[in-house]
Scaffold this motif. Sequence first.
Motif, PDB file in Angstrom:
ATOM      1  N   GLN A 127       3.117   0.015 -31.562  1.00  0.00           N
ATOM      2  CA  GLN A 127       3.792   1.203 -30.916  1.00  0.00           C
ATOM      3  C   GLN A 127       5.327   1.295 -30.487  1.00  0.00           C
ATOM      4  O   GLN A 127       5.871   2.381 -30.399  1.00  0.00           O
ATOM      5  CB  GLN A 127       2.883   1.731 -29.936  1.00  0.00           C
ATOM      6  CG  GLN A 127       2.770   0.872 -28.663  1.00  0.00           C
ATOM      7  CD  GLN A 127       1.592   1.425 -27.491  1.00  0.00           C
ATOM      8  OE1 GLN A 127       1.161   2.625 -27.711  1.00  0.00           O
ATOM      9  NE2 GLN A 127       1.557   0.537 -26.568  1.00  0.00           N
ATOM     10  N   GLN A 177      -0.072   5.736 -41.077  1.00  0.00           N
ATOM     11  CA  GLN A 177       0.231   4.574 -40.177  1.00  0.00           C
ATOM     12  C   GLN A 177      -1.348   4.170 -39.870  1.00  0.00           C
ATOM     13  O   GLN A 177      -2.183   5.041 -39.406  1.00  0.00           O
ATOM     14  CB  GLN A 177       0.748   5.318 -38.812  1.00  0.00           C
ATOM     15  CG  GLN A 177       2.213   5.558 -38.755  1.00  0.00           C
ATOM     16  CD  GLN A 177       2.742   5.763 -37.270  1.00  0.00           C
ATOM     17  OE1 GLN A 177       1.950   5.789 -36.401  1.00  0.00           O
ATOM     18  NE2 GLN A 177       4.047   6.095 -37.198  1.00  0.00           N
ATOM     19  N   TYR A 206       7.907  -1.373 -38.500  1.00  0.00           N
ATOM     20  CA  TYR A 206       6.504  -1.029 -38.454  1.00  0.00           C
ATOM     21  C   TYR A 206       6.163  -1.254 -39.896  1.00  0.00           C
ATOM     22  O   TYR A 206       5.002  -1.771 -40.418  1.00  0.00           O
ATOM     23  CB  TYR A 206       6.407   0.200 -38.167  1.00  0.00           C
ATOM     24  CG  TYR A 206       4.855   0.879 -38.037  1.00  0.00           C
ATOM     25  CD1 TYR A 206       3.992   0.736 -36.783  1.00  0.00           C
ATOM     26  CD2 TYR A 206       4.214   1.545 -39.205  1.00  0.00           C
ATOM     27  CE1 TYR A 206       2.927   1.085 -36.713  1.00  0.00           C
ATOM     28  CE2 TYR A 206       2.997   1.810 -39.190  1.00  0.00           C
ATOM     29  CZ  TYR A 206       2.188   1.621 -37.835  1.00  0.00           C
ATOM     30  OH  TYR A 206       0.937   2.118 -37.758  1.00  0.00           O
ATOM     31  N   PRO A 235      -1.863   0.519 -32.506  1.00  0.00           N
ATOM     32  CA  PRO A 235      -0.832   0.573 -31.564  1.00  0.00           C
ATOM     33  C   PRO A 235      -0.543  -0.456 -30.595  1.00  0.00           C
ATOM     34  O   PRO A 235       0.488  -0.752 -29.994  1.00  0.00           O
ATOM     35  CB  PRO A 235      -0.746   2.128 -31.175  1.00  0.00           C
ATOM     36  CG  PRO A 235      -2.225   2.457 -31.458  1.00  0.00           C
ATOM     37  CD  PRO A 235      -2.769   1.667 -32.372  1.00  0.00           C
TER      38      PRO A 235
END
Length: 255
Positions: free
Chosen positions: A147, A99, A154, A103
Amino acid sequence: MATINNISIELNNVSKSFGNTSALRNFSINFHSSSMHVIVGPEGAGKTTLMRILAGLLPSYTGEIKYHYNIDQTTTTTTTTTIFNEIIRTETAYMSERQSLYPDLSIKEHLEFFRDLYSLNSNDYQQKSQELLAITRLDKFVDRSAQKLSGGMYKKLGLICSLLRSPQILLLDEPTNGVDPISRREFWELLYHLKEKKILIIVTTSYMDEAEKCSTSHLMQDGELLESGNPNELLNKHQMTDFNSLFIKLTKGLS
């Protein structure tokens, strides 16, 4: 401004170690231009190391990498062992398996951040961002923070950020890892759409069923290349019906 296209990559006997661990061992492979390649192997096979070398993030290795490409319709070859050619760097987009988004930033804010990072002009940015948001179906969620996105959304946002500057090489390290089956299917549909743009796409995965989703599949284990070729031709060659069975056959006796 010079036009760069038809980039292909040739690796000859590339090796990379971390301490006493060999991540790549005399690794040789060809990635043909304007095509989509999938690199399949379990965790620890060396996929991420290979992708980070191709992205210019691991400059210290042995062996040779050649980039073949056209500049204004003239064929050029760049050979590198330690320095990532600046021409190739500007034409390469890399999406990490980890990741890497912020976020608290929304989808829109991410795109604006990468717009400034890539120094895109307003017209190019507007056209490109709207196109990418539409094909990923994220256009209705531009104010949602990273987030709060699902796993599939995502990954799509990460892909959009990678594509904003219209790269000629797209490196995607396990983009479907950890997402649900529907999101996996949708992500591959996006890649097929990108394939039409005639760019070089290299995808890594640990899912054996994804070995059949590209025109060329490469199977890796313990830093070595086991097999490369058209998926159907590989299965026919080894008289196998699926890549799980093929991988077991190829790795038998290696450990």
